[in-house]
Write a protein that holds these residues in place. Structure first.
Motif, PDB file in Angstrom:
ATOM      1  N   LEU A 177      29.275  32.313  40.920  1.00  0.00           N
ATOM      2  CA  LEU A 177      29.773  32.921  39.682  1.00  0.00           C
ATOM      3  C   LEU A 177      29.187  32.208  38.465  1.00  0.00           C
ATOM      4  O   LEU A 177      28.738  32.846  37.501  1.00  0.00           O
ATOM      5  CB  LEU A 177      31.296  32.864  39.666  1.00  0.00           C
ATOM      6  CG  LEU A 177      32.001  33.618  38.541  1.00  0.00           C
ATOM      7  CD1 LEU A 177      31.861  35.111  38.728  1.00  0.00           C
ATOM      8  CD2 LEU A 177      33.484  33.232  38.493  1.00  0.00           C
ATOM      9  N   TYR A 233      25.518  33.148  37.949  1.00  0.00           N
ATOM     10  CA  TYR A 233      25.322  34.474  37.370  1.00  0.00           C
ATOM     11  C   TYR A 233      25.689  34.494  35.885  1.00  0.00           C
ATOM     12  O   TYR A 233      25.082  35.229  35.098  1.00  0.00           O
ATOM     13  CB  TYR A 233      26.113  35.522  38.151  1.00  0.00           C
ATOM     14  CG  TYR A 233      25.318  36.132  39.281  1.00  0.00           C
ATOM     15  CD1 TYR A 233      24.132  36.815  39.027  1.00  0.00           C
ATOM     16  CD2 TYR A 233      25.729  36.015  40.603  1.00  0.00           C
ATOM     17  CE1 TYR A 233      23.383  37.373  40.048  1.00  0.00           C
ATOM     18  CE2 TYR A 233      24.985  36.568  41.639  1.00  0.00           C
ATOM     19  CZ  TYR A 233      23.812  37.244  41.355  1.00  0.00           C
ATOM     20  OH  TYR A 233      23.066  37.789  42.375  1.00  0.00           O
ATOM     21  N   ASN A 234      26.670  33.689  35.498  1.00  0.00           N
ATOM     22  CA  ASN A 234      26.960  33.554  34.066  1.00  0.00           C
ATOM     23  C   ASN A 234      25.781  32.911  33.342  1.00  0.00           C
ATOM     24  O   ASN A 234      25.432  33.305  32.222  1.00  0.00           O
ATOM     25  CB  ASN A 234      28.227  32.730  33.853  1.00  0.00           C
ATOM     26  CG  ASN A 234      29.476  33.588  33.848  1.00  0.00           C
ATOM     27  OD1 ASN A 234      29.498  34.655  33.242  1.00  0.00           O
ATOM     28  ND2 ASN A 234      30.515  33.148  34.538  1.00  0.00           N
ATOM     29  N   LEU A 255      31.894  40.017  37.144  1.00  0.00           N
ATOM     30  CA  LEU A 255      30.542  39.974  37.684  1.00  0.00           C
ATOM     31  C   LEU A 255      30.390  40.691  39.009  1.00  0.00           C
ATOM     32  O   LEU A 255      29.339  41.209  39.320  1.00  0.00           O
ATOM     33  CB  LEU A 255      30.118  38.509  37.854  1.00  0.00           C
ATOM     34  CG  LEU A 255      29.969  37.713  36.554  1.00  0.00           C
ATOM     35  CD1 LEU A 255      29.591  36.287  36.872  1.00  0.00           C
ATOM     36  CD2 LEU A 255      28.896  38.333  35.689  1.00  0.00           C
ATOM     37  N   ASN A 277      31.417  30.337  46.273  1.00  0.00           N
ATOM     38  CA  ASN A 277      31.717  31.499  45.421  1.00  0.00           C
ATOM     39  C   ASN A 277      31.842  31.116  43.955  1.00  0.00           C
ATOM     40  O   ASN A 277      31.371  31.834  43.063  1.00  0.00           O
ATOM     41  CB  ASN A 277      32.996  32.194  45.900  1.00  0.00           C
ATOM     42  CG  ASN A 277      32.771  32.972  47.188  1.00  0.00           C
ATOM     43  OD1 ASN A 277      31.669  33.471  47.429  1.00  0.00           O
ATOM     44  ND2 ASN A 277      33.799  33.060  48.024  1.00  0.00           N
ATOM     45  N   GLU A 278      32.455  29.950  43.695  1.00  0.00           N
ATOM     46  CA  GLU A 278      32.617  29.506  42.310  1.00  0.00           C
ATOM     47  C   GLU A 278      31.257  29.175  41.686  1.00  0.00           C
ATOM     48  O   GLU A 278      30.976  29.523  40.533  1.00  0.00           O
ATOM     49  CB  GLU A 278      33.522  28.268  42.247  1.00  0.00           C
ATOM     50  CG  GLU A 278      34.983  28.526  42.564  1.00  0.00           C
ATOM     51  CD  GLU A 278      35.246  28.605  44.080  1.00  0.00           C
ATOM     52  OE1 GLU A 278      34.274  28.410  44.869  1.00  0.00           O
ATOM     53  OE2 GLU A 278      36.393  28.866  44.467  1.00  0.00           O
TER      54      GLU A 278
END
Length: 678
Positions: free
Chosen positions: A551, A554-555, A319, A547-548
């Motif tokens: 992610l 965005y998934n 990503l 950050n996790e």
């Protein structure tokens, strides 16, 4: 483009449609055809329009008492805005609403078959408007079942090829509505190409596999019926994205008997609840030997045949991989979208071309998506002698808000975008014209019922407000055509005295048979507020696990965008195709090109579609807080800058029903929601 209509009556004969004379008979096949444009207009299209375009008593009352209704509505709005509610105010509102209802009266629904009892014949009249160049009819009996095929053709690919195609040697009948972009048929008739592929494939394997393989190898936007007389199987469906309309109805599917009917049609018969829209990922196969309707999925066929048109729809795994410079992604984005535009504009070869006028129109709001398309199409046409395009913008006189069509937001933006496009691309060979269509309240009322019937099974207030805007834009009649006459004038100077720098033609009718639409850009590049809302619960950058979670979000966005493309046939495409094609126009979608979709879904990271940063803003208590600043369709905006479309790069998304002011046209609709059923 073609209008498709097919009926099969099980174990029973069917009378020939009374409207068709004279008929010819060859063996067991009865035929009729006409390429007389005036005959088709008089005996089919005009009849359809005359039956639909009329005001009922309720509509006449609205027009006759418009000012009084507007005053009553203003009183209602004032009462609704009162903060402290009381019984007196409620009673006043009830009284005003009763007066409005008394003026308007009761609105009666017209039955779709009031004048033509036979559903097939009533659909023939409607289907004819999709293809005013040629009509053809075929009827026969096979294994005691009666078959009727009717096609209308808008000829856009030469040489001309009539439909339905009956290949006697290989016992196949084909109806095809759409455009193909397979490399083997770009300079020929695509319908002829399909029949050649069908014959080749059924000769190379069993007939069922050969037919299914042919369908999966097609690259383009289409709907079809294929009848195999040897195997007694009827195949029908749409392309995988669903860019052409197709509906069907099967009487008593669970208990079929003699007299039961199967009808497949590009259009619905009015508001019939029994007709279903074909899903985009399915091919239906009706076997007349065992009377079973089977469903075959494109995905299973791609796995079986290894089709080159397989759409992967996989979320991007890396990503945040910026190893490739953004310039590379922009260049690939430009090349892929430009190819999608070029292949769609280079395959226009109308049967009756008017070289003095444009043969391409663009549904144009002046916003980001359509302006990018206009720029790419203009680039490709700049060196073609005597070429023109029409940018078609529509606006509505809204009686509820008293806002004129000329004052609608899209009208202002479309003129600005048209002006700058002219400055970039107009030359001695090529010109861009802006076509302004103004729709008054009476026109809206007269055409509303027809649009409701065409767009069905879509049936919400929002569907109507979108569909009727496209309907009038595609009709593109009695418009104002604007030509820029001074290529040196600057925008600020132009705004001070527009008429000085334009040639203006009133009463203009666009003869562009092919219209381009920016549909699909929002679904691919995260253009809706619902895409932004995925990040509403995202924690702040300084919080542990940011950050996790980013992610994961965005998934989630990737999954949402893929879902949007998979259901776009149901939300938009069938509805838009039905209303626009009712004027003998064909709609093409560069953003929904298969190669472009594959590239955007599988190679453009979702954080390049919806990009966001964090910003410190002041609060009311003179403090500061960290706020997310999202930008939807970020990489598409970067493409606009790459194409030197600077004025539109930061333009916000505005839905057509709000830009054209076609939403909530009725007085008293202020509280109506877009999702409400009509």
């Amino acid at each position: 483009m073609c209008g498709i209509l097919c009926r099969v009556k099980l174990g029973s004969d069917i009378n020939h449609p009374a409207i068709l004379t004279p008929l010819s008979t060859e063996n067991i096949f009865t035929k009729w055809e006409s390429d007389d444009v005036q005959y088709i207009l008089k005996n089919f299209i005009d009849i359809d329009l005359q039956s639909d375009l009329k005001l009922n008593v309720s509509d006449q009352n609205k027009l006759a008492n418009l000012e009084e209704l507007r005053n009553l509505n203003s009183q209602l709005i004032k009462l609704n805005n009162v903060i402290k509610k009381n019984d007196r105010a409620d009673a006043a509102k009830t009284d005003i609403q009763a007066k409005i209802d008394e003026i308007i009266g009761t609105e009666l629904q017209d039955e779709y078959n009031a004048e033509t009892p036979d559903i097939f014949e009533s659909l023939m009249i409607k289907i004819a408007s999709r293809g005013p160049d040629y009509l053809s009819y075929l009827q026969f009996i096979d294994s005691s079942n009666s078959f009727q095929f009717f096609s209308s053709i808008l000829s856009l690919r030469q040489p001309f090829y009539s439909q339905p195609i009956h290949n006697h040697n290989h016992n196949l009948i084909l109806q095809f509505n759409g455009e193909l972009y397979n490399s083997e048929c770009l300079q020929s008739n695509d319908t002829e190409f399909i029949m050649e592929r069908l014959v080749y494939n059924i000769s190379s394997s069993n007939r069922n596999d050969g037919i299914l393989k042919t369908i999966t190898d097609l690259n383009g936007e289409f709907a079809f019926t294929i009848y195999d007389l040897l195997e007694s199987k009827l195949y029908f469906g749409r392309d995988y994205i669903g860019r052409r309309s197709l509906l069907y109805n099967i009487d008593n599917l669970d208990s079929l008997e003699s007299g039961s009917e199967i009808i497949i049609s590009s259009l619905p018969p009015g508001h019939s609840n029994s007709f279903k829209e074909c899903k985009s990922n399915e091919i239906k196969v009706f076997n007349f030997k065992d009377l079973i309707l089977n469903t075959v999925y494109y995905e299973s066929l791609w796995d079986k045949y290894g089709s080159s048109n397989n759409l992967n729809f996989n979320p991007v795994s890396s990503l945040f991989n910026f190893e490739k410079p953004l310039d590379d992604k922009l260049l690939k984005l430009f090349e892929t979208l430009n190819d999608a535009c070029y292949i769609r504009q280079s395959t226009i070869q109308p049967l009756h071309p008017d070289i003095k006028e444009a043969n391409i129109g663009i549904l144009f709001s002046g916003g980001l998506d359509c302006t990018i398309l206009a720029a790419l199409i203009s680039k490709n046409l700049q060196e073609v002698p005597n070429s023109k395009i029409d940018l078609i913008t529509v606006g509505f006189d809204n009686p509820r808000t008293n806002l004129k069509a000329s004052e609608s937001p899209d009208r202002q933006l479309s003129k600005k975008s048209w002006f700058h496009l002219c400055k970039l691309f107009n030359n001695d060979n090529f010109s861009i014209r802006l076509i302004e269509i103004n729709v008054d309240y009476k026109e809206w009322l007269v055409n509303k019922k027809r649009v409701e019937k065409l767009m069905y099974p879509c049936n919400t207030e929002m569907d109507l407000s979108i569909a009727i805007a496209f309907y009038f834009a595609s009709k593109c009649d009695n418009g104002l055509k604007l030509d820029l006459n001074d290529p040196t004038v600057m925008w600020e100077e132009f705004k001070l005295d527009e008429s000085k720098y334009m040639n203006i033609q009133k009463g203009y009718k666009s003869y562009a048979k092919v219209l381009f639409s920016g549909l699909g850009a929002d679904e691919l590049f995260a253009g809706y507020s619902r895409h932004e809302s995925v990040f509403n619960s995202l924690i702040k950058p300084d919080d542990p696990g940011y950050n996790e979670q980013r992610l994961d979000k965005y998934n989630d966005l990737s999954d949402s965008l893929i879902y949007d493309i998979k259901i776009i046939h149901e939300r938009n495409l069938g509805r838009d195709d039905r209303v626009i094609s009712s004027w003998g126009k064909e709609l093409r979608y560069p953003y929904l090109d298969e190669k472009f979709i594959n590239y955007v879904v599988n190679e453009v990271e979702p954080n390049l579609k919806l990009y966001f940063d964090w910003e410190l803003v002041k609060t009311k208590k003179k403090g500061e807080k960290l706020v997310m600043k999202p930008i939807r369709k970020w990489i598409l905006r970067e493409l606009a800058e790459y194409l030197e479309l600077y004025w539109v790069k930061d333009e916000l998304k505005r839905a057509i029903q709000f830009g054209a002011k076609s939403a909530k046209m009725e007085i008293g609709q202020s509280k109506v929601k877009g999702t409400d059923s009509l």
